[in-house]
Design a protein around this motif. Structure first.
Motif, PDB file in Angstrom:
ATOM      1  N   VAL A 148      18.221  -1.927  40.518  1.00  0.00           N
ATOM      2  CA  VAL A 148      18.945  -1.135  39.508  1.00  0.00           C
ATOM      3  C   VAL A 148      18.797   0.361  39.776  1.00  0.00           C
ATOM      4  CG1 VAL A 148      19.094  -0.584  37.046  1.00  0.00           C
ATOM      5  CG2 VAL A 148      18.630  -2.940  37.775  1.00  0.00           C
ATOM      6  N   GLU A 149      17.579   0.782  40.107  1.00  0.00           N
ATOM      7  CA  GLU A 149      17.292   2.214  40.194  1.00  0.00           C
ATOM      8  C   GLU A 149      17.562   2.808  41.577  1.00  0.00           C
ATOM      9  OE1 GLU A 149      13.243   2.405  38.997  1.00  0.00           O
ATOM     10  OE2 GLU A 149      13.670   1.957  36.866  1.00  0.00           O
ATOM     11  N   PRO A 207      24.051 -13.144  38.170  1.00  0.00           N
ATOM     12  CA  PRO A 207      25.192 -13.432  39.044  1.00  0.00           C
ATOM     13  C   PRO A 207      25.799 -12.163  39.644  1.00  0.00           C
ATOM     14  CG  PRO A 207      25.306 -14.776  37.067  1.00  0.00           C
ATOM     15  CD  PRO A 207      24.191 -13.810  36.852  1.00  0.00           C
ATOM     16  N   GLU A 208      25.840 -11.093  38.842  1.00  0.00           N
ATOM     17  CA  GLU A 208      26.414  -9.842  39.340  1.00  0.00           C
ATOM     18  C   GLU A 208      25.573  -9.272  40.476  1.00  0.00           C
ATOM     19  OE1 GLU A 208      27.829 -10.978  35.531  1.00  0.00           O
ATOM     20  OE2 GLU A 208      25.761 -10.521  36.130  1.00  0.00           O
ATOM     21  N   MET A 209      24.255  -9.297  40.318  1.00  0.00           N
ATOM     22  CA  MET A 209      23.381  -8.794  41.373  1.00  0.00           C
ATOM     23  C   MET A 209      23.447  -9.689  42.615  1.00  0.00           C
ATOM     24  SD  MET A 209      19.938  -7.490  39.443  1.00  0.00           S
ATOM     25  CE  MET A 209      19.890  -5.904  38.597  1.00  0.00           C
ATOM     26  N   HIS A 210      23.526 -10.958  42.414  1.00  0.00           N
ATOM     27  CA  HIS A 210      23.641 -11.869  43.556  1.00  0.00           C
ATOM     28  C   HIS A 210      24.924 -11.597  44.318  1.00  0.00           C
ATOM     29  CE1 HIS A 210      24.760 -15.833  45.402  1.00  0.00           C
ATOM     30  NE2 HIS A 210      23.535 -15.690  45.877  1.00  0.00           N
ATOM     31  N   VAL A 215      25.671 -12.059  48.639  1.00  0.00           N
ATOM     32  CA  VAL A 215      26.886 -12.652  49.214  1.00  0.00           C
ATOM     33  C   VAL A 215      27.416 -11.887  50.427  1.00  0.00           C
ATOM     34  CG1 VAL A 215      29.293 -13.276  48.769  1.00  0.00           C
ATOM     35  CG2 VAL A 215      27.529 -13.822  47.078  1.00  0.00           C
ATOM     36  N   PRO A 216      27.546 -10.552  50.388  1.00  0.00           N
ATOM     37  CA  PRO A 216      28.098  -9.854  51.569  1.00  0.00           C
ATOM     38  C   PRO A 216      27.265 -10.053  52.833  1.00  0.00           C
ATOM     39  CG  PRO A 216      28.077  -8.409  49.652  1.00  0.00           C
ATOM     40  CD  PRO A 216      27.255  -9.613  49.289  1.00  0.00           C
ATOM     41  N   TYR A 217      25.960 -10.117  52.686  1.00  0.00           N
ATOM     42  CA  TYR A 217      25.085 -10.253  53.851  1.00  0.00           C
ATOM     43  C   TYR A 217      25.076 -11.690  54.370  1.00  0.00           C
ATOM     44  CZ  TYR A 217      23.970  -5.652  52.178  1.00  0.00           C
ATOM     45  OH  TYR A 217      24.085  -4.339  51.767  1.00  0.00           O
ATOM     46  N   LEU A 218      25.220 -12.649  53.455  1.00  0.00           N
ATOM     47  CA  LEU A 218      25.373 -14.032  53.896  1.00  0.00           C
ATOM     48  C   LEU A 218      26.665 -14.190  54.692  1.00  0.00           C
ATOM     49  CD1 LEU A 218      24.284 -15.888  50.634  1.00  0.00           C
ATOM     50  CD2 LEU A 218      22.976 -15.693  52.750  1.00  0.00           C
ATOM     51  N   ASN A 219      27.706 -13.498  54.274  1.00  0.00           N
ATOM     52  CA  ASN A 219      28.980 -13.590  54.994  1.00  0.00           C
ATOM     53  C   ASN A 219      28.905 -12.931  56.367  1.00  0.00           C
ATOM     54  OD1 ASN A 219      30.555 -15.189  53.316  1.00  0.00           O
ATOM     55  ND2 ASN A 219      31.138 -13.470  52.007  1.00  0.00           N
ATOM     56  N   GLN A 220      28.088 -11.886  56.508  1.00  0.00           N
ATOM     57  CA  GLN A 220      27.866 -11.326  57.839  1.00  0.00           C
ATOM     58  C   GLN A 220      27.192 -12.353  58.745  1.00  0.00           C
ATOM     59  OE1 GLN A 220      26.019  -7.411  58.037  1.00  0.00           O
ATOM     60  NE2 GLN A 220      26.869  -6.868  56.045  1.00  0.00           N
ATOM     61  N   LEU A 221      26.197 -13.033  58.198  1.00  0.00           N
ATOM     62  CA  LEU A 221      25.499 -14.074  58.958  1.00  0.00           C
ATOM     63  C   LEU A 221      26.453 -15.213  59.311  1.00  0.00           C
ATOM     64  CD1 LEU A 221      22.700 -14.976  60.008  1.00  0.00           C
ATOM     65  CD2 LEU A 221      22.317 -16.071  57.801  1.00  0.00           C
ATOM     66  N   ALA A 222      27.299 -15.595  58.357  1.00  0.00           N
ATOM     67  CA  ALA A 222      28.257 -16.675  58.594  1.00  0.00           C
ATOM     68  C   ALA A 222      29.255 -16.294  59.686  1.00  0.00           C
ATOM     69  CB  ALA A 222      28.996 -17.004  57.302  1.00  0.00           C
ATOM     70  N   PHE A 240      28.532 -20.282  40.483  1.00  0.00           N
ATOM     71  CA  PHE A 240      29.450 -21.071  41.298  1.00  0.00           C
ATOM     72  C   PHE A 240      30.484 -20.210  42.010  1.00  0.00           C
ATOM     73  CE2 PHE A 240      29.077 -25.489  39.041  1.00  0.00           C
ATOM     74  CZ  PHE A 240      27.737 -25.524  39.392  1.00  0.00           C
ATOM     75  N   ASP A 241      31.049 -19.224  41.315  1.00  0.00           N
ATOM     76  CA  ASP A 241      32.062 -18.374  41.944  1.00  0.00           C
ATOM     77  C   ASP A 241      31.477 -17.607  43.123  1.00  0.00           C
ATOM     78  OD1 ASP A 241      34.090 -19.211  40.291  1.00  0.00           O
ATOM     79  OD2 ASP A 241      33.929 -17.517  38.909  1.00  0.00           O
ATOM     80  N   ASN A 242      30.233 -17.174  42.996  1.00  0.00           N
ATOM     81  CA  ASN A 242      29.582 -16.489  44.109  1.00  0.00           C
ATOM     82  C   ASN A 242      29.440 -17.410  45.314  1.00  0.00           C
ATOM     83  OD1 ASN A 242      29.316 -14.424  42.285  1.00  0.00           O
ATOM     84  ND2 ASN A 242      27.083 -14.404  42.268  1.00  0.00           N
ATOM     85  N   ILE A 243      29.005 -18.637  45.065  1.00  0.00           N
ATOM     86  CA  ILE A 243      28.826 -19.593  46.158  1.00  0.00           C
ATOM     87  C   ILE A 243      30.164 -19.858  46.842  1.00  0.00           C
ATOM     88  CG2 ILE A 243      28.096 -21.937  46.755  1.00  0.00           C
ATOM     89  CD1 ILE A 243      26.186 -21.804  44.335  1.00  0.00           C
ATOM     90  N   ARG A 244      31.224 -19.922  46.060  1.00  0.00           N
ATOM     91  CA  ARG A 244      32.550 -20.143  46.646  1.00  0.00           C
ATOM     92  C   ARG A 244      32.976 -18.979  47.530  1.00  0.00           C
ATOM     93  NH1 ARG A 244      33.720 -21.841  41.127  1.00  0.00           N
ATOM     94  NH2 ARG A 244      33.842 -24.126  41.021  1.00  0.00           N
TER      95      ARG A 244
END
Length: 351
Positions: A148-149, A207-210, A215-222, A240-244
């Motif tokens: 947050v900070e 969910p917002e923090m996740h 999510v963006p860094y997992l997609n880089q790995l993917a 669920f929306d994040n996982i999708r």
């Protein structure tokens, strides 16, 4: 003519490639249940070849490789000392080369293991934690305040961690070559390219923090190392929306005892990737499981609900963990699956 082993591999490949065509599979990674009847079967589960792994590598691997010092918990379990206590330290962090002292030793051990593999053996990818999970291990108790900070510092750290993980996984994939099993967890059989990733920090943030920090860094790995064999112990509807949004996923794994009702997850994610939940002793007694739409008398009833709540066109590949210690339960599960045509024997693959 193909052997039974090659036929089994081909069936499993098709399940991974076409998760919307149905089918039930299961593996205990070569473990034989504590059942005289099942132990007498030549091929009781869907494990076509033995999978080996680099020993002594824990979830602490990437923090250690990035510079954290090893320590032990009060119970003597290997652990790590935090290395980041102030956001300013992130700018000074220079990730080492992947062939450095710590990571390089693991790669050398992996190379030696590949050299010594039997003809049909595989090497399993390491336990790859998500960049957010690695950052949480490296940063002291102020980490969640920093989200947050000091979000810019957190993103800076996540970028460095992600690049290091990608470079290491690529090196490991190159060493393993065609002998790679990219499904590091759960301990199932698979082959081809890819890597597992454990996103367990998901349930520790909003969910917002996740969505922002994972999510963006997992997609880089993917994108660079995928497809992903995606794991998170706890799956709940707000995420669920994040996982999708996570791309290039080949398999989804979760702990059914710590997550929403399997009927909900099966409908939400079935057919999009192979569903690979795992079954453990007393999973049906976990607090989340007690909230499900069905009350379970034992692990067999829990497993049965996971199977029968999935649409017919949804493919599932279960990992049986320590549940194999319960011989009577495993016999019930096996007989249930065999009667429905889901065992190797029912496919004529027990020779």
């Amino acid at each position: 003519m193909k052997s039974s082993t090659e036929k089994m591999k081909q069936i499993l490949r098709e399940a991974f490639d076409h998760p919307d065509r149905g089918g039930i599979f299961y593996s205990a990674d070569g473990v034989v249940p504590k059942s005289r009847r099942l132990s007498g079967l030549k091929q009781w589960d869907w494990t076509p070849s033995k999978v080996h792994r680099v020993e002594g590598v824990t979830t602490c691997f990437f923090p250690l490789a990035l510079g954290c010092k090893p320590t032990r918990t009060s119970q003597g379990t290997p652990w790590i000392e935090k290395m980041i206590r102030d956001p300013a330290q992130v700018l000074d962090l220079i990730p080492p080369k992947i062939n450095g002292e710590f990571a390089g030793e693991i790669l050398r051990r992996a190379s030696k293991l590949v050299e010594d593999l039997p003809p049909d053996g595989q090497i399993r990818i390491l336990d790859v934690q998500s960049p957010l999970g690695v950052a949480e291990l490296m940063w002291d108790h102020s980490f969640y305040f920093a989200l947050v900070e000091h979000p810019d510092a957190v993103h800076e750290l996540l970028g460095k961690i992600t690049r290091f993980i990608i470079d290491f996984v690529k090196a490991f994939q190159q060493i393993a070559g065609a002998r790679l099993n990219p499904c590091g967890f759960p301990k199932l059989w698979s082959d081809g390219p890819g890597t597992m990733v454990a996103d367990d920090t998901m349930s520790l943030v909003s969910p917002e923090m996740h969505r922002e920090f994972s999510v963006p860094y997992l997609n880089q790995l993917a994108a660079e190392c995928g497809p992903l064999y995606y794991h998170s112990c706890t799956w709940r509807a707000p995420y669920f929306d994040n996982i999708r949004q996570i791309k290039n996923v080949r398999a989804y794994n979760w702990n059914p005892g710590n997550s929403d009702d399997p009927a909900v997850l099966n409908r939400a994610f079935g057919g999009k990737a192979l569903l690979v939940p795992h079954l453990v002793i007393d999973g049906h007694c976990e607090p989340d499981a007690l909230k499900h739409s069905v009350k379970y008398a034992d692990e067999f009833e829990f497993f049965k609900h996971q199977v029968e709540s999935a649409p017919k066109n949804v493919a599932q590949y279960f990992w049986f963990s320590n549940i194999c210690e319960k011989g009577a339960i495993m016999e019930k599960i096996y007989d249930y699956l065999h009667a429905r045509g889901h065992t190797p024997a029912a496919h004529g693959l027990d020779s």
